[in-house]
Design an enzyme around this catalytic site. Structure first.
Site: not given
Length: 215
Positions: A14, A19, A66, A68
């Site tokens: 990631y 993001h 993470f 969320n």
């Protein structure tokens, strides 16, 4: 003490995704300040001083939960240090702003950014500053969830590097001089390519120039 939280997802796969632009900003802040990261609960943190010596004491934060569930990492730190909303800055990606734009915003809804959504839910209020870095909406037909986890294209990297540099300056100014000064300095930031200027209209011919009718 103030907190600057960069939103993102942990893990190498990631690291270079849209993001994770918030992580790029806090990583660069830590590097410039000579700080080192350590584990603290559900986050990696780095304590630095920003601005002219002795400087403003700031805790840089990268949630490891993470995206969320970012609030799960942020809330305990806010509680431990007994901080209020104005002492927290969240650096986030923003789908609704074109790539190349950077701006501060105080409070308001999460705008579909799930990390911000969770921080609001766990803190119980939305009145904290955000530094929003535009990543643009996806091309037609592409799922936004897939878009935010896509990697930057080669042709975007020069602008990205400049956005991160400006984001670092913006976050530091917020920490040292406050939100109003930072907004005034950075909310006009627009690194989008500008369209070429239209060609200038030809100057009118002078009297007696070749081709003019003569008496």
């Amino acid at each position: 003490m103030k907190l600057i939280v960069g939103l993102g997802n942990p893990g190498e796969k990631y690291a270079q995704t849209r993001h994770n632009v918030g992580w790029l900003v806090v990583d660069e802040l830590a590097r410039r300040a000579g700080g080192s990261w350590r584990k603290d609960g559900e986050a990696e943190v780095c304590e630095v001083r920003l601005g002219t010596a002795p400087g403003e004491k700031v805790l840089l934060v990268k949630p490891q939960t993470f995206m969320n569930t970012s609030g799960k990492a942020v809330w305990p730190l806010m509680s431990f240090y007994k901080l209020e909303g104005e002492q927290l800055l969240v650096v986030q990606d923003d789908l609704d702003s074109p790539f190349g734009l950077l701006r501060f915003r105080l409070g308001g809804r999460h705008g579909g950014q799930n990390g911000v959504r969770d921080i609001i839910a766990r803190l119980g209020y939305d009145r904290f500053p955000r530094l929003k870095i535009g990543i643009s909406r996806p091309p037609a037909g592409r799922d936004p969830a897939d878009w935010v986890l896509s990697k930057w294209r080669d042709e975007e990297r020069e602008t990205l590097a400049e956005l991160v540099r400006l984001g670092v300056g913006a976050a530091e100014l917020w920490a040292v001089q406050g939100l109003a000064e930072a907004q005034q300095m950075y909310n006009g930031t627009d690194l989008r390519p500008q369209p070429p200027a239209p060609p200038a209209a030809p100057a009118p011919a002078a009297d007696g120039a070749p081709g003019d009718a003569q008496d």
